[in-house]
Design an enzyme around this catalytic site. Structure first.
Site, PDB file in Angstrom:
ATOM      1  N   TYR A  72      44.081  40.780  45.157  1.00 39.62           N
ATOM      2  CA  TYR A  72      45.395  40.585  44.645  1.00 39.62           C
ATOM      3  C   TYR A  72      46.021  42.064  45.091  1.00 39.62           C
ATOM      4  O   TYR A  72      47.137  42.246  45.614  1.00 39.62           O
ATOM      5  CB  TYR A  72      45.637  40.136  43.294  1.00 39.62           C
ATOM      6  CG  TYR A  72      47.193  40.279  42.966  1.00 39.62           C
ATOM      7  CD1 TYR A  72      48.079  38.994  43.470  1.00 39.62           C
ATOM      8  CD2 TYR A  72      47.453  41.002  41.965  1.00 39.62           C
ATOM      9  CE1 TYR A  72      49.366  39.374  43.033  1.00 39.62           C
ATOM     10  CE2 TYR A  72      48.973  40.979  41.415  1.00 39.62           C
ATOM     11  CZ  TYR A  72      49.936  40.325  42.185  1.00 39.62           C
ATOM     12  OH  TYR A  72      51.142  40.244  41.652  1.00 39.62           O
ATOM     13  N   GLU A  76      55.272  34.610  37.122  1.00 38.21           N
ATOM     14  CA  GLU A  76      55.635  35.687  36.150  1.00 38.21           C
ATOM     15  C   GLU A  76      56.162  35.042  34.754  1.00 38.21           C
ATOM     16  O   GLU A  76      55.779  35.420  33.828  1.00 38.21           O
ATOM     17  CB  GLU A  76      56.463  36.601  36.527  1.00 38.21           C
ATOM     18  CG  GLU A  76      55.918  37.590  37.780  1.00 38.21           C
ATOM     19  CD  GLU A  76      54.780  38.712  37.306  1.00 38.21           C
ATOM     20  OE1 GLU A  76      54.361  38.778  36.223  1.00 38.21           O
ATOM     21  OE2 GLU A  76      54.330  39.132  38.246  1.00 38.21           O
ATOM     22  N   TRP A 107      47.773  38.973  33.344  1.00 37.31           N
ATOM     23  CA  TRP A 107      48.191  38.460  34.745  1.00 37.31           C
ATOM     24  C   TRP A 107      46.939  37.946  35.371  1.00 37.31           C
ATOM     25  O   TRP A 107      46.948  36.813  35.920  1.00 37.31           O
ATOM     26  CB  TRP A 107      48.553  39.727  35.693  1.00 37.31           C
ATOM     27  CG  TRP A 107      48.817  39.257  36.926  1.00 37.31           C
ATOM     28  CD1 TRP A 107      48.132  39.552  38.151  1.00 37.31           C
ATOM     29  CD2 TRP A 107      49.659  38.118  37.535  1.00 37.31           C
ATOM     30  NE1 TRP A 107      48.672  38.872  39.273  1.00 37.31           N
ATOM     31  CE2 TRP A 107      49.639  38.131  38.813  1.00 37.31           C
ATOM     32  CE3 TRP A 107      50.924  37.604  37.033  1.00 37.31           C
ATOM     33  CZ2 TRP A 107      50.435  37.464  39.655  1.00 37.31           C
ATOM     34  CZ3 TRP A 107      51.715  36.789  37.611  1.00 37.31           C
ATOM     35  CH2 TRP A 107      51.228  36.805  38.941  1.00 37.31           C
TER      36      TRP A 107
END
Length: 188
Positions: free
Chosen positions: A18, A40, A48
């Site tokens: 990522y 988000e 995350w």
């Protein structure tokens, strides 16, 4: 040869991939922008990596982040989502995603695209920061607060200043890679 990366991504292969291929890369496609906004939103209050590990499940559960479909989800779909163990089952966030899809399309009508709207806050170009260490990264900024307030005024939910700053980082509105990270120069 060793590659210098931002230390926050650690060694988890998913997180490293990522970091190396997505985080901070400018995103101007409305479909992808809605995906990042949704992820988000669900990340609020969580890490995350938790969301990243469930990303494919989210993609399946939310019809590949098709905001046109999501905007019209019936209550039966909401209930089905709340039973889906593959995603984060939070009623407020599921409902916010539906509301956000509707508000997203309203922005498209007004500005031509969500991309034109959101990138207009930085005149279409990523802001370049000069972070030496992850501790230099702010949780939010005046700009993320301004954008957050405008989104809320337009009906969006779960778009506080910290969530919006994370979105800005993810979609490349701000280059917060460390100066010693190999991605910093590539995105400068």
């Amino acid at each position: 040869m060793e590659i210098n990366r931002c230390s926050w991504c650690g060694t988890d292969p998913l997180y490293v991939a990522y970091h190396d291929t997505e985080w901070g890369e400018p995103v101007k496609d409305d479909d992808r922008l809605f995906e990042f906004l949704t992820l988000e939103t669900f990340q609020a209050g969580l890490s995350w990596i938790t969301v990243l590990r469930k990303r494919e499940n989210f993609r399946k559960a939310f019809d590949a982040f098709d905001y046109k479909k999501i905007a019209h989800y019936p209550d039966t779909k909401v209930e089905a989502l709340l039973l889906d163990a593959g995603i984060i089952r939070n009623r407020l966030k599921v409902n916010a995603t539906i509301t956000n899809a509707q508000a997203f399309m309203n922005i498209q009508k007004e500005f031509g695209s969500f991309s034109d709207y959101i990138w207009g806050f930085v005149d279409g170009k990523p802001l370049q920061t000069h972070c030496k260490a992850p501790s230099d990264l702010p949780a939010n900024t005046e700009l993320s607060t301004e954008l957050s307030k405008d989104l809320k005024k337009r009906g969006f939910k779960f778009v506080g200043s910290t969530v919006i700053y994370a979105l800005m980082q993810a979609i490349g509105m701000v280059n917060d890679h460390g100066e010693d990270c190999f991605r910093y120069k590539a995105l400068s």
